[in-house]
Design a protein around this motif. Structure first.
Motif, short mmCIF file in Angstrom:
data_model
loop_
_atom_site.label_atom_id
_atom_site.label_comp_id
_atom_site.label_asym_id
_atom_site.label_seq_id
_atom_site.Cartn_x
_atom_site.Cartn_y
_atom_site.Cartn_z
N UNK A 1 -9.35 55.07 1.07
CA UNK A 1 -8.15 54.19 1.47
C UNK A 1 -7.83 53.48 0.00
N UNK A 2 -6.76 52.77 0.36
CA UNK A 2 -6.32 51.77 -0.90
C UNK A 2 -6.16 50.29 -0.60
N UNK A 3 -6.08 49.63 -1.51
CA UNK A 3 -5.97 48.02 -1.20
C UNK A 3 -5.44 47.33 -2.31
N UNK A 4 -5.05 46.15 -2.10
CA UNK A 4 -4.82 45.22 -3.15
C UNK A 4 -5.86 44.07 -3.24
N UNK A 5 -6.37 44.04 -4.38
CA UNK A 5 -7.22 43.05 -4.96
C UNK A 5 -6.91 41.55 -4.71
N UNK A 6 -7.34 40.90 -3.76
CA UNK A 6 -6.80 39.39 -3.95
C UNK A 6 -7.69 38.52 -4.13
N UNK A 7 -9.21 39.03 -4.27
CA UNK A 7 -10.11 37.77 -4.73
C UNK A 7 -11.46 38.47 -5.31
N UNK A 8 -12.06 37.99 -6.20
CA UNK A 8 -13.46 38.48 -7.04
C UNK A 8 -14.41 37.53 -6.02
N UNK A 9 -15.16 38.36 -5.27
CA UNK A 9 -16.26 37.33 -4.71
C UNK A 9 -17.27 37.21 -5.51
N UNK A 10 -17.74 38.23 -6.29
CA UNK A 10 -19.03 37.82 -7.02
C UNK A 10 -18.75 39.11 -8.33
N UNK A 11 -20.06 39.13 -9.08
CA UNK A 11 -20.11 40.28 -10.08
C UNK A 11 -19.96 41.61 -9.57
N UNK A 12 -20.04 41.98 -8.07
CA UNK A 12 -19.95 43.27 -7.97
C UNK A 12 -19.23 43.33 -6.28
N UNK A 13 -18.75 42.49 -6.30
CA UNK A 13 -17.79 42.36 -4.76
C UNK A 13 -16.66 42.09 -5.13
N UNK A 14 -15.50 42.60 -4.17
CA UNK A 14 -14.19 42.20 -4.24
C UNK A 14 -13.67 42.08 -2.74
N UNK A 15 -12.67 41.07 -2.62
CA UNK A 15 -11.89 41.09 -1.56
C UNK A 15 -10.67 41.45 -1.64
N UNK A 16 -10.04 42.55 -0.51
CA UNK A 16 -8.76 42.82 -0.75
C UNK A 16 -7.94 42.10 0.36
N UNK A 17 -6.70 42.02 0.05
CA UNK A 17 -5.50 41.32 0.73
C UNK A 17 -5.49 41.38 2.07
N UNK A 18 -6.08 42.61 2.71
CA UNK A 18 -6.04 42.60 4.26
C UNK A 18 -7.35 42.10 4.66
N UNK A 19 -8.34 41.56 3.66
CA UNK A 19 -9.46 41.03 4.31
C UNK A 19 -10.61 41.46 4.19
N UNK A 20 -10.57 42.78 3.92
CA UNK A 20 -11.72 43.51 3.62
C UNK A 20 -12.55 43.48 2.52
N UNK A 21 -13.94 43.33 2.40
CA UNK A 21 -14.86 43.03 1.39
C UNK A 21 -15.30 44.32 0.93
N UNK A 22 -15.22 44.46 -0.30
CA UNK A 22 -15.80 45.77 -1.08
C UNK A 22 -17.00 45.52 -1.96
N UNK A 23 -18.11 46.17 -1.56
CA UNK A 23 -19.33 46.16 -2.54
C UNK A 23 -19.39 47.22 -3.56
N UNK A 24 -19.05 46.99 -4.74
CA UNK A 24 -19.06 47.99 -5.69
C UNK A 24 -20.35 48.76 -5.88
N UNK A 25 -20.17 50.11 -5.43
CA UNK A 25 -21.57 50.81 -5.19
C UNK A 25 -22.01 51.23 -6.74
#
Length: 264
Positions: free
Chosen positions: A41-65
């Motif tokens: 899928x795709x998404x728009x990055x709304x927030x940098x949570x920490x050094x290896x995690x981002x939160x997308x504008x739709x609320x999904x949190x992604x942990x960079x593998x």
């Protein structure tokens, strides 16, 4: 693949300084690594949570593998991640989109049209370490090459010269209990006790550093053409989370945790 072809592959990876054993058992020398996984899928990055995690504008949190952030570099890595991704669209790739126990989606993040995941750039800057959650062999090679580039150029965390712990210094390793740590040294002996195999890096089995290999991982290594007993007197690099017993221990749960170093 024939045994001779496997040997050729291992020698090639030794020269490159990657020595990712999971890959060399199955990938021909002519193979060009490319981290290509299923699109999630795709998404728009709304927030940098920490050094290896981002939160997308739709609320999904992604942990960079595939990466781990040393505590001393976490702020710099977070800043760099923000520069690379904040406010941008991303394409997510990985094995599946099932959330982890924290509700995060684990994935590789690509900017549209980009050939490499953002993880590779963070590794090239020396801001993170290659992790072990690498389901794809080509991704393991790509990320290993990016880390090796930073290590050779002494960028970021590699400037300090203390990232790789010496297996002969157990107290130094014990200082990192619970932390993702890279340890390098010579395996002095390989011992089996019950269903567990131990790679011992010191004469004192109780106080010295050791790698624990569960029975299922012995089978995985053997399936990759790696005889665990042949690791005795070999110089290796291992990575993972340090546990404290009488001495420091590291459990091998993924084949990407161990590398055989050149010069063996």
């Amino acid at each position: 693949m024939t045994r001779a072809r496997k040997s050729d592959c291992r020698d090639s990876l030794h020269r490159l300084g990657l020595m990712l054993l999971a890959t060399c058992a199955t990938v021909p020398m002519s193979h060009a690594a490319s981290c290509v996984l299923a699109e999630l899928g795709e998404g728009h990055v709304g927030e940098i949570v920490d050094a290896r995690s981002i939160r997308l504008s739709d609320g999904r949190e992604v942990r960079l593998a595939g990466i781990e952030a040393p505590p001393e570099q976490s702020a710099a890595a977070m800043d760099a991640l923000g520069t690379l991704l904040r406010g941008r669209d991303v394409v997510l790739r990985g094995e599946d989109d099932a959330p982890d126990r924290y509700g995060r989606q684990r994935a590789f993040a690509f900017v549209p049209g980009g050939g490499q995941p953002v993880q590779s750039e963070l590794l090239r800057q020396g801001l993170v370490l290659r992790g072990i959650d690498l389901p794809d062999r080509d991704c393991a090679l790509d990320l290993g090459a990016a880390e090796a580039e930073a290590r050779t150029a002494r960028r970021g965390v590699w400037k300090m010269g203390t990232v790789i712990k010496n297996a002969e210094s157990p107290d130094d390793i014990l200082a990192g209990v619970g932390l993702f740590t890279v340890v390098e040294g010579k395996v002095l002996s390989v011992r089996q006790t019950g269903a567990t195999t131990y790679l011992n890096f010191a004469r004192s089995w109780t106080r010295g550093f050791a790698v624990i290999i569960p029975k299922r991982m012995v089978a995985v290594l053997e399936g990759a053409g790696i005889d665990v007993k042949s690791l005795a007197n070999r110089q290796v690099r291992v990575r993972g989370w340090i546990e404290a017993h009488a001495g420091p221990r590291l459990e091998l749960t993924q084949i990407a945790q161990i590398e055989i170093l050149s010069g063996n």
